[in-house]
Design a protein around this motif. Structure first.
Motif, PDB file in Angstrom:
ATOM      1  N   GLY A 454       0.812  -1.216   0.000  1.00 59.38           N
ATOM      2  CA  GLY A 454       0.000   0.000   0.000  1.00 59.38           C
ATOM      3  C   GLY A 454       0.838   1.256   0.000  1.00 59.38           C
ATOM      4  N   VAL A 455       1.955   1.247   0.758  1.00 55.85           N
ATOM      5  CA  VAL A 455       2.843   2.409   0.795  1.00 55.85           C
ATOM      6  C   VAL A 455       3.454   2.654  -0.579  1.00 55.85           C
ATOM      7  CG1 VAL A 455       5.048   3.249   1.694  1.00 55.85           C
ATOM      8  CG2 VAL A 455       3.349   2.291   3.255  1.00 55.85           C
ATOM      9  N   VAL A 456       4.007   1.610  -1.165  1.00 56.86           N
ATOM     10  CA  VAL A 456       4.646   1.755  -2.479  1.00 56.86           C
ATOM     11  C   VAL A 456       3.619   2.155  -3.543  1.00 56.86           C
ATOM     12  CG1 VAL A 456       5.888   0.541  -4.307  1.00 56.86           C
ATOM     13  CG2 VAL A 456       6.470   0.121  -1.911  1.00 56.86           C
ATOM     14  N   GLY A 457       2.504   1.423  -3.582  1.00 57.38           N
ATOM     15  CA  GLY A 457       1.483   1.731  -4.575  1.00 57.38           C
ATOM     16  C   GLY A 457       0.865   3.098  -4.360  1.00 57.38           C
ATOM     17  N   GLY A 458       0.594   3.450  -3.093  1.00 59.00           N
ATOM     18  CA  GLY A 458      -0.024   4.741  -2.804  1.00 59.00           C
ATOM     19  C   GLY A 458       0.853   5.909  -3.189  1.00 59.00           C
ATOM     20  N   VAL A 459       2.144   5.824  -2.872  1.00 61.03           N
ATOM     21  CA  VAL A 459       3.063   6.917  -3.214  1.00 61.03           C
ATOM     22  C   VAL A 459       3.149   7.102  -4.719  1.00 61.03           C
ATOM     23  CG1 VAL A 459       5.491   7.627  -3.157  1.00 61.03           C
ATOM     24  CG2 VAL A 459       4.408   6.726  -1.094  1.00 61.03           C
ATOM     25  N   THR A 498      -4.309   1.325   3.587  1.00 58.16           N
ATOM     26  CA  THR A 498      -3.086   2.134   3.655  1.00 58.16           C
ATOM     27  C   THR A 498      -3.167   3.308   2.687  1.00 58.16           C
ATOM     28  OG1 THR A 498      -1.799   0.161   4.237  1.00 58.16           O
ATOM     29  CG2 THR A 498      -0.573   2.073   3.436  1.00 58.16           C
ATOM     30  N   ILE A 499      -3.658   3.055   1.486  1.00 60.32           N
ATOM     31  CA  ILE A 499      -3.842   4.135   0.508  1.00 60.32           C
ATOM     32  C   ILE A 499      -4.905   5.116   0.996  1.00 60.32           C
ATOM     33  CG2 ILE A 499      -4.571   4.647  -1.853  1.00 60.32           C
ATOM     34  CD1 ILE A 499      -3.398   1.925  -2.676  1.00 60.32           C
ATOM     35  N   PHE A 500      -5.937   4.600   1.661  1.00 59.11           N
ATOM     36  CA  PHE A 500      -6.986   5.457   2.222  1.00 59.11           C
ATOM     37  C   PHE A 500      -6.384   6.418   3.254  1.00 59.11           C
ATOM     38  CE2 PHE A 500     -10.168   6.357   5.473  1.00 59.11           C
ATOM     39  CZ  PHE A 500     -11.267   6.754   4.724  1.00 59.11           C
ATOM     40  N   VAL A 501      -5.526   5.916   4.138  1.00 58.91           N
ATOM     41  CA  VAL A 501      -4.891   6.754   5.164  1.00 58.91           C
ATOM     42  C   VAL A 501      -3.988   7.802   4.512  1.00 58.91           C
ATOM     43  CG1 VAL A 501      -3.232   6.715   7.062  1.00 58.91           C
ATOM     44  CG2 VAL A 501      -5.034   5.006   6.957  1.00 58.91           C
ATOM     45  N   LEU A 502      -3.253   7.395   3.491  1.00 58.70           N
ATOM     46  CA  LEU A 502      -2.401   8.344   2.768  1.00 58.70           C
ATOM     47  C   LEU A 502      -3.239   9.487   2.209  1.00 58.70           C
ATOM     48  CD1 LEU A 502       0.458   7.463   0.318  1.00 58.70           C
ATOM     49  CD2 LEU A 502      -1.328   9.025  -0.427  1.00 58.70           C
ATOM     50  N   LEU A 507      -5.239  15.138   2.248  1.00 54.64           N
ATOM     51  CA  LEU A 507      -6.348  16.086   2.200  1.00 54.64           C
ATOM     52  C   LEU A 507      -6.297  17.068   3.364  1.00 54.64           C
ATOM     53  CD1 LEU A 507      -9.308  13.753   1.140  1.00 54.64           C
ATOM     54  CD2 LEU A 507      -8.398  15.679  -0.170  1.00 54.64           C
ATOM     55  N   VAL A 508      -5.922  16.573   4.545  1.00 51.68           N
ATOM     56  CA  VAL A 508      -5.947  17.422   5.737  1.00 51.68           C
ATOM     57  C   VAL A 508      -4.714  18.323   5.813  1.00 51.68           C
ATOM     58  CG1 VAL A 508      -5.939  17.419   8.263  1.00 51.68           C
ATOM     59  CG2 VAL A 508      -7.346  15.789   7.021  1.00 51.68           C
ATOM     60  N   ALA A 509      -3.530  17.736   5.618  1.00 51.27           N
ATOM     61  CA  ALA A 509      -2.306  18.511   5.854  1.00 51.27           C
ATOM     62  C   ALA A 509      -1.278  18.376   4.742  1.00 51.27           C
ATOM     63  CB  ALA A 509      -1.678  18.074   7.180  1.00 51.27           C
ATOM     64  N   ASN A 510      -1.642  17.716   3.655  1.00 47.35           N
ATOM     65  CA  ASN A 510      -0.726  17.495   2.544  1.00 47.35           C
ATOM     66  C   ASN A 510       0.569  16.819   3.003  1.00 47.35           C
ATOM     67  OD1 ASN A 510      -0.121  17.592  -0.204  1.00 47.35           O
ATOM     68  ND2 ASN A 510       0.994  19.540  -0.020  1.00 47.35           N
ATOM     69  N   LYS A 511       0.422  15.866   3.953  1.00 49.27           N
ATOM     70  CA  LYS A 511       1.581  15.162   4.504  1.00 49.27           C
ATOM     71  C   LYS A 511       1.469  13.651   4.348  1.00 49.27           C
ATOM     72  CE  LYS A 511       2.666  18.594   8.076  1.00 49.27           C
ATOM     73  NZ  LYS A 511       2.823  18.804   9.546  1.00 49.27           N
ATOM     74  N   GLY A 512       0.609  13.207   3.462  1.00 46.62           N
ATOM     75  CA  GLY A 512       0.388  11.771   3.337  1.00 46.62           C
ATOM     76  C   GLY A 512       1.634  11.005   2.961  1.00 46.62           C
ATOM     77  N   VAL A 513       2.353  11.487   1.933  1.00 49.95           N
ATOM     78  CA  VAL A 513       3.548  10.784   1.468  1.00 49.95           C
ATOM     79  C   VAL A 513       4.637  10.798   2.540  1.00 49.95           C
ATOM     80  CG1 VAL A 513       5.387  10.781  -0.258  1.00 49.95           C
ATOM     81  CG2 VAL A 513       3.027  11.257  -0.948  1.00 49.95           C
ATOM     82  N   LEU A 515       4.333  10.793   5.659  1.00 50.46           N
ATOM     83  CA  LEU A 515       4.004   9.942   6.806  1.00 50.46           C
ATOM     84  C   LEU A 515       4.005   8.452   6.468  1.00 50.46           C
ATOM     85  CD1 LEU A 515       1.126  12.026   8.432  1.00 50.46           C
ATOM     86  CD2 LEU A 515       3.415  11.648   9.349  1.00 50.46           C
ATOM     87  N   MET A 516       4.235   8.104   5.224  1.00 52.67           N
ATOM     88  CA  MET A 516       4.189   6.694   4.846  1.00 52.67           C
ATOM     89  C   MET A 516       5.348   5.889   5.444  1.00 52.67           C
ATOM     90  SD  MET A 516       1.456   5.830   3.265  1.00 52.67           S
ATOM     91  CE  MET A 516       0.688   6.858   4.504  1.00 52.67           C
ATOM     92  N   LEU A 517       6.545   6.485   5.490  1.00 49.86           N
ATOM     93  CA  LEU A 517       7.674   5.768   6.099  1.00 49.86           C
ATOM     94  C   LEU A 517       7.443   5.554   7.600  1.00 49.86           C
ATOM     95  CD1 LEU A 517      10.423   4.446   5.873  1.00 49.86           C
ATOM     96  CD2 LEU A 517      11.482   6.711   6.163  1.00 49.86           C
ATOM     97  N   PRO A 518       7.019   6.596   8.363  1.00 53.65           N
ATOM     98  CA  PRO A 518       6.675   6.337   9.773  1.00 53.65           C
ATOM     99  C   PRO A 518       5.573   5.298   9.935  1.00 53.65           C
ATOM    100  CG  PRO A 518       6.925   8.684   9.408  1.00 53.65           C
ATOM    101  CD  PRO A 518       7.000   8.035   8.062  1.00 53.65           C
ATOM    102  N   ARG A 519       4.602   5.309   9.009  1.00 53.28           N
ATOM    103  CA  ARG A 519       3.531   4.310   9.110  1.00 53.28           C
ATOM    104  C   ARG A 519       4.090   2.908   8.943  1.00 53.28           C
ATOM    105  NH1 ARG A 519      -1.712   3.021   9.046  1.00 53.28           N
ATOM    106  NH2 ARG A 519      -2.432   1.337   7.698  1.00 53.28           N
ATOM    107  N   LEU A 520       4.999   2.747   8.007  1.00 52.58           N
ATOM    108  CA  LEU A 520       5.591   1.426   7.786  1.00 52.58           C
ATOM    109  C   LEU A 520       6.385   0.972   9.009  1.00 52.58           C
ATOM    110  CD1 LEU A 520       6.219  -0.955   5.963  1.00 52.58           C
ATOM    111  CD2 LEU A 520       8.053   0.382   4.921  1.00 52.58           C
TER     112      LEU A 520
END
Length: 731
Positions: A454-459, A498-502, A507-513, A515-520
């Motif tokens: 999800g992280v790789v695909g979402g980014v 995972t893509i949903f969270v990204l 949308l909220v803070a333009n920080k989805g990408v 935050l993906m490494l911390p999420r992993l």
């Protein structure tokens, strides 16, 4: 509510919208897929909440409402609309309390951490009371973690306690509105799942005809695994039927569904029946045509049950396949070609198949009579159910303590090391930490693999959709695919959540990408915590549980055998509820044994002490249950002409009862072998065909019982210290 309580299932206006002819295929495709329906319903609710607010520039409000709706959909239970209303009220209140507590205690991390641990134990124990409470309490824990994730970006302390319950309330009302136009949908869906599971079982069993000894053992183990799905589906049907029965004042509309459920149980009993050693019969070339015909009949029955399941889901009248009648007739004609057709070893099986064909043929016909069959219900009070879990050996209390410790340690790591979005550690633990080691290990790999994908695909996808409308479209698409795959393949659903969270954080803070490494990293920490907790605290190794599970299976098989004998002795009974309860309990005990063998495959090698024996026990116990099912399935057609069969059946029953309490089974085995010799003599001397077939069934029951008791004796002598108790709930 009166409309919901009394609406008749044959009222087409209540069951489906009137659609144009050209749209009918699309309507049927949509309604025939419950996963598609759930995904569409949840995504539409999220879209109605999020899209207008994002357009207006209120992204935080939009995504918080969407998360509330997501939690509401995840915690939704199959219940009558009246029960859904009660559940929704409890859900909104508990979501509000959970999120408010997080907001108020966030400045006090020590108190928040302790409160998180204690509330988790309380919520999980309350959830063990019933399915309704389980959904509500799971949602409350989930919403509390969502609130922890959102505290940093929340404009004020009161926003999340208002918005998260509001999102769940909106989804709940939206779901209820759809249910208003189709109040019987939940019941039809559960029954359809039961018929679909039976269809898979029948299709698998067709491979036995013909088969050799090597393949038969493998196929029967697969059948035992598939039987788990069928019995679980039957249990869910019973619970939903009871939910509707409790809510209705007039049970007349419920009667057709009760009839479908009872027919499903009868079809399952006949499908699970075994009459002979089919590998032995397959060696005789004279049986080849009959065996191949039986295999084709089972495939046709599988297709017919699948068609009826589709009929339930789409409200299209069921049309019994003409080809099934032809196959059954040809099979019967082939049997009659044998001069001694009545005494042919496959005669009873073919009779079973013909009865299943007749049951499906007349399935949709109105049933006469006014009495509805009773269903087993848990008569304990809520307090009694709660107290039953307060034993230190109870698996749910142990799971609650393990999960609470996971949360406490994860929260301490997050706070102590100032981990970015460390709340994801707790969220991961919630989904990965399961009641057993084997379940946790499966979830562990699925969660990690799904998150990485999800992280790789979402980014990568985010780079293609950098705009606000693109992010919103990605959020809705991810939500839809998450719910679509949730019940089918968990690892795939994790990719899309995972893509949903990204998308949410973009949308909220333009920080989805970002935050993906911390999420992993948090996912890896949370998964490791869940694994370590289950591995170190009360690991339920199957080799230690096996003696107790085997003893439980023998006990339940004994009770089922006793119920069958009582049915033979009672020529007619108003209600066979005790028989159905005994049969279901035997299947549930068999399922527990099957799952123990399956779970043993993923345990550490040194814990797989009885792996080969567990495989044999799975095969033998399911074979015994199959022979018992055959003996029970013919109770109406093959009433004993004299008492010899029942005398010998009672002798076998006494041996089983004695073996259940005996530490050494040598005496019981010798006694059972002598009974087996008596039955063999009766088979040779019997003049009546029906009597001979009954003796053959008893011989097979005795034969498998001997093998099962030998295995049980070996395991109990090898591990006498195994005393861990296994909880199998009452009917």
């Amino acid at each position: 509510m009166n409309k919901w309580a009394n609406m008749h299932p044959n009222n087409k206006q209540a069951k489906a919208f009137q659609t144009p002819a050209w749209l009918e295929p699309l309507r049927q495709a949509f309604w025939s897929n419950p996963n598609l329906l759930l995904a569409s319903k949840a995504t539409l609710a999220i879209a109605l909440l999020a899209v207008p607010l994002v357009i207006l520039g209120h992204s935080f409000i939009a995504v918080t409402l969407a998360l509330g709706a997501l939690a509401g959909a995840l915690s939704e239970t199959d219940d009558h609309p009246k029960g859904r209303i009660k559940s929704l009220v409890l859900k909104v209140v508990s979501f509000g309390i959970s999120s408010l507590a997080v907001e108020l205690l966030r400045p006090y991390p020590i108190i928040l951490g302790l409160g998180l641990g204690v509330s988790t134990i309380v919520f999980l124990l309350i959830g063990g009371i019933s399915e309704r409470y389980r959904g509500v309490t799971f949602g409350a824990v989930l919403v509390g973690i969502y609130a922890m994730l959102g505290t940093e970006i929340s404009p004020a302390w009161y926003w999340q306690p208002l918005l998260l319950p509001a999102g769940a309330l909106f989804y709940g009302l939206f779901s209820l509105a759809l249910l208003y136009y189709h109040p019987w949908r939940l019941l039809e869906e559960q029954l359809a799942r039961g018929y679909l599971a039976l269809s898979e079982y029948l299709n698998e069993k067709a491979a036995l005809f013909p088969s050799d000894e090597k393949h038969q053992e493998k196929i029967r183990n697969q059948l035992a695994l598939q039987n788990v799905q069928v019995v679980d589906a039957l249990e869910r049907c019973k619970e939903v039927l009871n939910s509707y029965g409790d809510a209705l004042t007039d049970h007349a509309p419920l009667r057709p569904y009760l009839h479908y459920f009872i027919v499903l149980q009868g079809l399952h009993e006949r499908a699970a029946s075994s009459h002979e050693r089919y590998d032995v019969l397959s060696r005789d070339p004279h049986n080849q045509e009959l065996l191949e015909g039986i295999g084709q009949t089972l495939i046709q029955l599988s297709q017919a049950t699948r068609q009826f399941a589709t009929s339930l889901l789409t409200n299209v009248p069921y049309r019994h396949p003409v080809s099934l009648g032809w196959v059954v007739q040809v099979l019967t004609d082939q049997l009659e070609k044998h001069k001694t057709s009545d005494t042919h070893p496959l005669a009873l099986l073919i009779r079973n198949l013909a009865r299943s064909h007749q049951s499906l043929l007349h399935l949709s016909e109105n049933q006469p009579g006014t009495l509805s069959p009773r269903l087993a219900k848990d008569q304990r009070s809520l307090m009694q159910r709660l107290k039953a879990q307060l034993s230190w050996d109870h698996p749910r209390l142990r799971h609650a303590i393990r999960l609470s410790l996971c949360f406490l340690i994860g929260f301490a790591i997050s706070e102590g090391f100032n981990v970015a979005k460390g709340e994801w550690i707790i969220l991961t633990s919630l989904f990965v930490c399961q009641p057993s080691y084997s379940e946790t290990r499966r979830k562990l790999f699925q969660r990690i693999l799904g998150t990485i994908s999800g992280v790789v695909g979402g980014v990568l996808i985010v780079q293609l959709l950098p705009t606000m409308p693109g992010q919103l479209l990605l959020l809705l698409a991810a939500a839809f695919l998450f719910f679509f795959w949730l019940r089918r393949r968990y690892a795939v659903s994790v990719i899309f959540i995972t893509i949903f969270v990204l998308s949410v954080f973009n949308l909220v803070a333009n920080k989805g990408v970002a935050l993906m490494l911390p999420r992993l990293i948090d996912t890896l920490i949370g998964s490791a915590l869940a694994y370590a907790t289950v591995r170190l605290l009360w690991p339920d190794w199957q080799s230690k549980r096996l003696p107790t599970l085997l003893n439980e299976a023998i006990q339940k098989n004994t009770a089922y055998f006793q119920a069958i004998i009582q049915e033979y002795q009672q020529q007619e009974a108003d209600d066979d509820l005790p028989y159905r309860i005994a049969r279901r309990e035997a299947h549930r005990a068999d399922n527990a044994l099957v799952l123990a063998w399956q779970n043993m495959q993923v345990e550490p090698r040194k814990q797989q002490r009885f792996r080969e024996q567990a495989f044999s026990l799975t095969y033998l116990n399911h074979a015994l249950l199959s022979y018992l099912s055959a003996f029970g399935a013919h109770r109406e057609q093959l009433q004993p002409a004299n008492s010899e069969q029942l005398i010998l059946a009672n002798e076998i029953l006494k041996v089983l009862q004695e073996a259940h309490v005996s530490a050494q089974k040598d005496k019981e085995l010798i006694h059972l072998q002598s009974i087996q010799k008596q039955i063999r003599l009766r088979i040779k001397s019997s003049q009546q065909d029906a009597v001979q077939m009954q003796f053959t069934l008893l011989y097979n029951i005795a034969d498998v019982t001997i093998q099962l008791l030998q295995q049980a004796d070996f395991i109990q002598q090898a591990q006498p210290q195994a005393t861990i108790k296994t909880e199998i709930s009452n009917a």
